[in-house]
Design an enzyme around this catalytic site. Structure first.
Site, PDB file in Angstrom:
ATOM      1  N   HIS A 157       0.826  -1.221   0.000  1.00 50.38           N
ATOM      2  CA  HIS A 157       0.000   0.000   0.000  1.00 50.38           C
ATOM      3  C   HIS A 157       0.855   1.264   0.000  1.00 50.38           C
ATOM      4  CE1 HIS A 157       0.170  -1.106   4.356  1.00 50.38           C
ATOM      5  NE2 HIS A 157       0.262   0.177   4.554  1.00 50.38           N
TER       6      HIS A 157
ATOM      7  N   CYS B  30     -31.565  -3.408  -8.878  1.00 47.17           N
ATOM      8  CA  CYS B  30     -32.464  -4.119  -7.961  1.00 47.17           C
ATOM      9  C   CYS B  30     -33.908  -3.658  -8.160  1.00 47.17           C
ATOM     10  CB  CYS B  30     -32.030  -3.861  -6.519  1.00 47.17           C
ATOM     11  SG  CYS B  30     -31.919  -2.101  -6.187  1.00 47.17           S
TER      12      CYS B  30
HETATM   13  C1  LIG Z   1     -25.073  -1.179 -12.025  1.00 46.32           C
HETATM   14  C2  LIG Z   1     -25.459   0.087 -12.760  1.00 46.32           C
HETATM   15  C3  LIG Z   1     -24.221   0.839 -13.182  1.00 46.32           C
HETATM   16  C4  LIG Z   1     -26.254  -0.292 -13.993  1.00 46.32           C
HETATM   17  O1  LIG Z   1     -26.621   0.892 -14.648  1.00 46.32           O
HETATM   18  C5  LIG Z   1     -26.319   0.971 -11.856  1.00 46.32           C
HETATM   19  O2  LIG Z   1     -27.488   0.269 -11.476  1.00 46.32           O
HETATM   20  C6  LIG Z   1     -25.550   1.375 -10.608  1.00 46.32           C
HETATM   21  O3  LIG Z   1     -24.624   2.157 -10.686  1.00 46.32           O
HETATM   22  N1  LIG Z   1     -25.903   0.792  -9.470  1.00 46.32           N
HETATM   23  C7  LIG Z   1     -25.127   1.052  -8.288  1.00 46.32           C
HETATM   24  C8  LIG Z   1     -26.039   1.142  -7.157  1.00 46.32           C
HETATM   25  C9  LIG Z   1     -25.952  -0.114  -6.398  1.00 46.32           C
HETATM   26  O4  LIG Z   1     -24.876  -0.521  -6.006  1.00 46.32           O
HETATM   27  N2  LIG Z   1     -27.152  -0.708  -6.196  1.00 46.32           N
HETATM   28  C10 LIG Z   1     -27.273  -1.799  -5.341  1.00 46.32           C
HETATM   29  C11 LIG Z   1     -28.507  -2.300  -5.200  1.00 46.32           C
HETATM   30  S1  LIG Z   1     -29.795  -1.644  -6.149  1.00 46.32           S
END
Ligand SMILES: CC(C)(CO)[C@@H](O)C(=O)NCCC(=O)N/C=C\S
Length: 209
Positions: free
Chosen positions: A90, A175
């Site tokens: 690191h 999600c």
């Molecule tokens: C994965 C992506 C880039 C697809 O467009 C977008 O959904 C995003 O940045 N999600 C990050 C948010 C996250 O960590 N959600 C976790 C649970 S909902």
């Protein structure tokens, strides 16, 4: 422009950009699936040398075979140091990097950095970071996490340290939730990195017009 001037200009650019070393940090948000795209787009910046430091949870979201640069993990830290004379990874990485961009920064690692916790390679690099060098962070988490009051407190602590936030955006998250929490678009991250890379000193290239 004369031939010498051009070659001098190019040499100057390459020299200053030859040392543009970018360390990419990746943590356990689903947005880590964007790592291969982010690395390949950063590699298109002229004279940029890239290394990645990953947390264990982040490994869940990307395929290392799709990442064309060296990826350091916690195991590398412990394998490199087995006796007193060995280098400390690191510390080697904080010396090596001109700029550190953490994309994505998950809620857990945000909390660790805001409180100085350094229990893995990535957070140890942050904990040892020379704040005269740019540290950019791209929060990414579920909307419910983003909206929790502690998030704003912790983000402002990081900006107080001098780190630069590349804000999350509103999207329909993987999600199914709709709202803020999605990582900034890769194109946005690349253009902010470009903004913070050490640029060649223009005055040294001025010619007497
Ligand atoms: C994965 C992506 C880039 C697809 O467009 C977008 O959904 C995003 O940045 N999600 C990050 C948010 C996250 O960590 N959600 C976790 C649970 S909902």
């Amino acid at each position: 422009q004369t031939e010498e001037h051009d070659s001098g200009l190019k040499a100057g650019l390459l020299k200053s950009c030859g040392t543009c070393r970018v360390l990419v940090g990746v943590t356990g948000s689903v947005a880590a699936l964007k790592l291969p795209v982010l690395v390949s787009q950063l590699l298109q910046l002229s004279g940029v040398d890239i290394r990645v430091v990953t947390t264990e949870h982040a490994k869940h979201f990307y395929n290392p075979a799709e990442v064309s640069v060296k990826v350091y993990d916690d195991k590398d830290e412990w394998e490199l140091w087995t006796q007193r004379s060995d280098p400390v990874l690191h510390i080697e990485l904080r010396r090596w990097a001109d700029l550190f961009v953490i994309a994505p920064l998950d809620a857990n690692t945000l909390g660790k950095i805001a409180n100085g916790i350094c229990d893995n390679l990535l957070t140890c690099v942050v904990r040892a970071w020379d704040t005269s060098r740019p540290l950019l962070f791209c929060p990414a988490m579920n909307t419910a996490m983003w909206q929790h009051p502690i998030t704003a407190q912790q983000v402002s602590r990081l900006t107080e340290f001098g780190y630069v936030e590349i804000p999350c955006i509103a999207k329909k998250l993987v999600c199914g939730d709709e709202g803020k929490g999605a990582m900034a678009e890769v194109s946005t991250i690349v253009s902010v990195v470009k903004q913070y890379l050490p640029i060649p000193d223009e005055s040294s290239q001025k010619t007497s017009m």
